[in-house]
Motif scaffolding. Structure first.
Motif, PDB file in Angstrom:
ATOM      1  N   ILE A 117       0.839  -1.207   0.000  1.00 46.68           N
ATOM      2  CA  ILE A 117       0.000   0.000   0.000  1.00 46.68           C
ATOM      3  C   ILE A 117       0.871   1.253   0.000  1.00 46.68           C
ATOM      4  CG2 ILE A 117      -1.653   1.331   1.368  1.00 46.68           C
ATOM      5  CD1 ILE A 117      -2.858  -1.343   2.284  1.00 46.68           C
ATOM      6  N   ASN A 161       2.439   1.632  -3.473  1.00 46.67           N
ATOM      7  CA  ASN A 161       1.454   2.125  -4.444  1.00 46.67           C
ATOM      8  C   ASN A 161       1.210   3.619  -4.285  1.00 46.67           C
ATOM      9  OD1 ASN A 161       1.149  -0.451  -5.496  1.00 46.67           O
ATOM     10  ND2 ASN A 161      -0.697  -0.909  -4.315  1.00 46.67           N
ATOM     11  N   ARG A 189      -1.524   1.903  -8.800  1.00 47.20           N
ATOM     12  CA  ARG A 189      -1.647   0.599  -8.155  1.00 47.20           C
ATOM     13  C   ARG A 189      -0.778  -0.409  -8.903  1.00 47.20           C
ATOM     14  NH1 ARG A 189      -7.492  -1.779  -6.685  1.00 47.20           N
ATOM     15  NH2 ARG A 189      -7.324  -0.025  -5.232  1.00 47.20           N
ATOM     16  N   TYR A 200      -1.759  -5.568  -6.119  1.00 45.27           N
ATOM     17  CA  TYR A 200      -3.096  -5.723  -5.542  1.00 45.27           C
ATOM     18  C   TYR A 200      -2.983  -6.541  -4.255  1.00 45.27           C
ATOM     19  CZ  TYR A 200      -5.254  -3.969  -9.820  1.00 45.27           C
ATOM     20  OH  TYR A 200      -5.645  -3.183 -10.871  1.00 45.27           O
TER      21      TYR A 200
END
Length: 327
Positions: free
Chosen positions: A159, A162, A168, A171
């Protein structure tokens, strides 16, 4: 060799059949499909619940032996493993989820094995040197990391990464995106979804192969046939590569063959954390939903994978050690 494998295969088929039937009776002793409908609003009467479960061969109003006979006959004649209490086909659930788990488990297991074996060879050939001590310390730390800690740590890192790059890249949930057109976009999407759970599984599992390979290789380095090879002029690295490594790989290959089935059915927490609807999550769902047919099918699936692992282990021993002769 072929006759031996056929005998082994027939023996495993018999054991799988016994295990599946035994699991069926055990599942009925502690699972109650009727409880899925208790407490619903509006409430259902016992007769209404029976009317739902009876066509699915899950009603306790039918004698157990009659239920078992219907179940086993349907498998033998139609390869139909039944339906869940809510009407989902067990065949469809297994056939869909097994490939999702395969995408995750097979890659992670192979990478962990290759990394662990390579590190084991490297550290064994440099016993007590700096590289050996660093490798052992790192493996001791990683093998004691819980999968939950490893997975959540990777999620937080992904996270943050990103957010840092502004797009992004990784995932943190799901096995793949929807409506992906084209081969290369599909590969990129799979890579984005597979990276984090694969790294998590590799981090916590490679150390087992590392320590096993290191220990076995150190024993074989001191064996007489390796000393003889070195006395004939081979360097230490040549003697390890041509003689000691082949013998020490046999137990590691056997463990790898049996670890694949275990990983296939055991990646429960990994699938839950990363939102993968594979076999591990299916097992949790079948227990929580009192799915007798699903539990039995899962147990049979695990038994089949164990049989495959055992046969692969036998083949690996023969391939790695030509001295082995199968009677």
């Amino acid at each position: 060799m072929i006759k031996y494998l056929l005998r082994r295969l027939l023996g495993w088929i018999l054991m799988i059949a016994v295990a599946a039937n035994l699991t069926y009776f055990l599942a009925w002793s502690f699972l109650d499909p009727r409880s899925n409908y208790v407490g619903r609003r509006p409430p259902l009467t016992p007769d209404e619940i029976t009317a739902i479960l009876e066509p699915r061969n899950l009603s306790d109003s039918v004698p157990l032996l009659q239920r078992w006979w219907t179940w086993i006959t349907d498998i033998v004649l139609h390869w139909n493993w039944g339906v869940s209490p809510v009407g989902q086909s067990v065949n469809e659930q297994i056939s869909y989820r097994m490939w999702i788990s395969a995408e995750l488990v097979l890659g992670a297991t192979i990478i962990a094995a290759v990394l662990g074996i390579a590190l084991g060879v490297y550290t064994a050939s440099r016993q007590y040197k700096l590289g050996d001590r660093i490798g052992q310390a790192t493996s001791i730390i990683t093998m004691n990391i819980n999968i939950v800690v490893a997975a959540l740590g990777l999620v937080l890192l992904a996270i943050a990464f990103n957010e840092m790059v502004g797009t992004r890249v990784f995932y943190v949930t799901g096995a793949g995106g929807k409506d992906i057109d084209g081969f290369f976009p599909y590969l990129v999407d799979k890579f984005q979804h597979l990276t984090l759970p694969t790294i998590a599984l590799v981090v916590i599992s490679y150390a087992n192969y590392h320590f096993l390979q290191r220990s076995l290789l150190l024993d074989n380095i001191k064996a007489d046939y390796v000393r003889t090879a070195r006395a004939k002029g081979l360097t230490k690295q040549q003697a390890i590569r041509k003689h000691a490594l082949r013998t020490s790989l046999i137990p590691v290959a056997t463990q790898l063959a049996f670890n694949i089935p275990a990983a296939f059915t055991g990646a429960i927490l990994t699938e839950l954390i990363f939102g993968w609807h594979g076999m591990g999550r299916y097992f949790v769902d079948t227990i929580s939903k009192n799915d007798v047919h699903g539990v039995v099918a899962f147990a049979a699936f695990g038994a089949v994978l164990t049989a495959i692992g055992a046969i692969l282990a036998d083949v690996a021993v023969v391939v790695l050690d030509p001295r082995v002769r199968v009677s």
